[in-house]
Design a protein around this motif. Structure first.
Motif: not given
Length: 308
Positions: A252-273
């Motif tokens: 979960t730590v790695i998943g959250l880090t990847f979303i924050h670092r590389f998921g800049t174009h992902a919808p905000q709802v993905v970051h929040v979830t």
């Protein structure tokens, strides 16, 4: 210079675009929160009540359960307040305190997982010296060290938040306060607040994960040296619960880090979830993992539900 006691509150955000469904979203959230509180609370009760669980391994498990409980109780009021009653406002003081506890407890959890790996390493690699190395006093010292590391290491980045001026938007991107979220809203030089967390993550999460990995290589090496296949399986079986908790936490730590670092174009709802998964999945899973894999805890569960 006094802290910035500006009365302007910060505004929390739930699920962007799904505000109308917040009442429905609150149902599974409330169910998970209740499960986490009951699961970890029951685990703590069993460890306190059952003398056969008064061993270093279970003391560390109690520390893990208490940390999971504290993380949950830190985020629960603002999350449920927002989903149930659309209470978005949070005072700066309460916000900084919540961010301090959330981040400190994450580092404490990582430290406890490392302490549990050390416990398994001593139990398997030097079993004859186990009780003389891991005395109650030693377990208490390790626990205190882990707590102090978590709570002291977060003071340098959190304290400056109290003095920063906030002249931009006061809208946060989650239903709870996070350091990186608040920091971005400051109208000040935040270089230290950007750099310090990177170094801190490297010296805590990364170093802890590395030491856990090394300890398991040494455990595996010792186990492979045991002649009997049955004894090998028995030794490794005592590690399965801990390995599962480590994987749940670090994935979960790695998943959250990847979303924050590389998921800049992902919808905000993905970051929040993803942030909710990070804060709720390990506390939800840890009691389940230990209940399924630990005979002594299973025995207590049966005893609790058996009709006398």
């Amino acid at each position: 210079m006094w802290p910035n006691t500006s009365a302007v509150p910060f505004l929390l955000t739930g699920f962007p675009g799904l505000e109308a469904a917040h009442h429905w979203i609150s149902i599974p959230f409330f169910a998970v929160y209740i499960s986490v509180v009951l699961g970890n609370g029951t685990l703590l009760y069993f460890i306190k009540d059952d003398r056969s669980l008064h061993e270093p391994m279970y003391y560390f498990l109690a520390m893990l359960a208490a940390t999971d409980l504290m993380v949950t109780l830190t985020t629960m009021p603002t999350v449920m307040g927002l989903l149930w009653g659309n209470h978005r406002e949070i005072s700066p003081g309460a916000c900084f305190l919540q961010a301090y506890f959330i981040h400190s407890l994450s580092i404490v959890e990582s430290g406890i997982l490392l302490a549990m790996a050390y416990d398994r390493f001593i139990a398997i690699c030097t079993p004859l010296r186990y009780s003389s190395i891991l005395t109650d006093n030693q377990v208490m010292k390790i626990g205190l060290g882990v707590l102090m590391r978590g709570f002291l290491s977060l003071l340098p980045p959190i304290l400056p938040l109290c003095w920063f001026p906030y002249c931009h938007s006061h809208v946060l991107s989650h239903a709870f306060c996070l350091h990186q979220d608040v920091m971005k809203l400051a109208c000040a030089d935040i270089t230290f607040n950007r750099v310090y967390p990177i170094i801190l993550v490297a010296l805590t999460f990364f170093l802890d994960a590395l030491m856990i990995f090394i300890s398991y290589i040494l455990i595996l090496k010792t186990v492979m040296g045991i002649a009997s296949g049955e004894e090998q399986a028995k030794a490794l079986n005592t590690c399965v619960s801990h390995i599962s908790c480590v994987l749940v936490f670090y994935i979960t730590v790695i998943g959250l880090t990847f979303i924050h670092r590389f998921g800049t174009h992902a919808p905000q709802v993905v970051h929040v979830t993803m942030s909710y998964i990070y804060f709720l999945f390990p506390p939800f899973m840890n009691p389940l993992i230990y209940s399924i894999k630990t005979k002594q805890i299973q025995r207590n569960i049966f005893r609790l539900f058996s009709v006398h």
